[in-house]
Write a protein that holds these residues in place. Structure first.
Motif, PDB file in Angstrom:
ATOM      1  N   ASP A  48      24.460 122.823 -48.042  1.00 16.96           N
ATOM      2  CA  ASP A  48      25.704 122.507 -48.743  1.00 16.96           C
ATOM      3  C   ASP A  48      26.742 123.622 -48.634  1.00 16.96           C
ATOM      4  N   ILE A  50      30.238 125.475 -46.855  1.00 12.65           N
ATOM      5  CA  ILE A  50      31.584 125.078 -46.438  1.00 12.65           C
ATOM      6  C   ILE A  50      32.031 126.047 -45.348  1.00 12.65           C
ATOM      7  N   GLU A  52      35.333 126.306 -42.751  1.00 10.65           N
ATOM      8  CA  GLU A  52      36.604 125.646 -42.455  1.00 10.65           C
ATOM      9  C   GLU A  52      37.634 126.625 -41.893  1.00 10.65           C
ATOM     10  N   ASP A  75      23.508 119.646 -45.534  1.00 15.04           N
ATOM     11  CA  ASP A  75      24.657 119.077 -46.238  1.00 15.04           C
ATOM     12  C   ASP A  75      25.808 120.058 -46.105  1.00 15.04           C
ATOM     13  N   THR A  77      30.369 120.798 -46.018  1.00 17.19           N
ATOM     14  CA  THR A  77      31.658 120.343 -45.491  1.00 17.19           C
ATOM     15  C   THR A  77      32.103 121.295 -44.397  1.00 17.19           C
ATOM     16  N   TYR A  78      32.442 120.723 -43.248  1.00 12.49           N
ATOM     17  CA  TYR A  78      32.789 121.510 -42.060  1.00 12.49           C
ATOM     18  C   TYR A  78      34.058 120.910 -41.486  1.00 12.49           C
ATOM     19  N   GLN A  79      35.171 121.594 -41.713  1.00 18.45           N
ATOM     20  CA  GLN A  79      36.452 120.945 -41.420  1.00 18.45           C
ATOM     21  C   GLN A  79      37.498 121.911 -40.863  1.00 18.45           C
ATOM     22  N   GLY A 108      26.091 115.944 -44.385  1.00 16.31           N
ATOM     23  CA  GLY A 108      27.298 116.761 -44.368  1.00 16.31           C
ATOM     24  C   GLY A 108      28.506 115.973 -43.893  1.00 16.31           C
ATOM     25  N   SER A 109      29.674 116.516 -44.162  1.00 15.74           N
ATOM     26  CA  SER A 109      30.938 115.909 -43.755  1.00 15.74           C
ATOM     27  C   SER A 109      31.586 116.784 -42.696  1.00 15.74           C
ATOM     28  N   ILE A 111      34.929 116.979 -40.634  1.00 11.98           N
ATOM     29  CA  ILE A 111      36.252 116.378 -40.790  1.00 11.98           C
ATOM     30  C   ILE A 111      37.311 117.197 -40.058  1.00 11.98           C
TER      31      ILE A 111
END
Length: 204
Positions: A48, A50, A52, A75, A77-79, A108-109, A111
């Motif tokens: 989980d 992040i 970015e 999990d 967020t990778y943006q 995971g997301s 984006i």
């Protein structure tokens, strides 16, 4: 500012874990591979996290894994990660570039990652031992700006056949791609690039 090294580098059988709430952002690497995270004969688990707004020039805007490394993403967020040049072939992987290593994604997301080369989000090279397993994950807005026929449309994933080697890509039914539905747009597309005599496994 420009940096010649990744924010985190793991090598020589080292192990790293990014626990809940770990945030890596705004990394810029002016040379080649992986601005945020670089694995060489190492392993890592992302829980989980992040990552970015990271950018490298050619190979993996945020992450590069190579030489029998293993990365597991459970999990997070990778943006908004990116590569900035397509002047050296083969290049790409706005989020991650996999060279002779194992990438396993369970969730995971992913984006709005982008690449001037192939693979707006993920580039799985055609070198021996390059294996990517997607058991889950949500892909939205990932884009490749590569316009040649050997990689056009690879917004989410580019699976390479640059050499005849044993490589694997596996996608399960739990993975979601949210592209715009056009083959050449590059948004969240999956490009499976095969050579006639290549020994490869692509399972969907």
């Amino acid at each position: 500012s420009a940096n010649y090294y990744a924010m985190v580098e793991v090598s020589n059988n080292g192990m790293a874990t990014l626990d809940d709430g770990c945030w890596i952002h705004n990394c810029y690497k002016s040379r080649y591979k992986g601005a945020a995270f670089y694995l060489n004969k190492g392993s890592a688990v992302f829980e989980d996290a992040i990552i970015e707004n990271c950018q490298a020039t050619y190979y993996g805007g945020a992450i590069c894994i190579e030489d029998k490394s293993t990365l597991i993403i459970n999990d997070g967020t990778y943006q908004n990660n990116s590569t900035s040049s397509s002047s050296i072939e083969p290049c790409g992987g706005g989020f991650i570039y996999n060279i002779s290593s194992k990438l396993k994604i369970y969730g995971g997301s992913f984006i709005d990652n982008t690449s001037c080369g192939k693979g707006g989000c993920i580039y799985n090279t055609g070198l021996e031992g390059s294996e990517t397993y997607l058991y889950g994950g949500y892909f939205q807005g990932n884009k490749s700006f590569y316009n040649k026929s050997d990689g056009k449309g690879s917004g989410a994933i580019f699976y390479s056949s640059q050499n005849t080697a044993n490589t694997i890509i596996q996608l399960s039914g739990n993975v979601q791609f949210c592209g715009d539905g056009t083959a050449d747009s590059g948004v969240d597309g999956v490009f499976l690039d095969f050579a006639d005599d290549a020994q490869r496994k692509a399972q969907i």
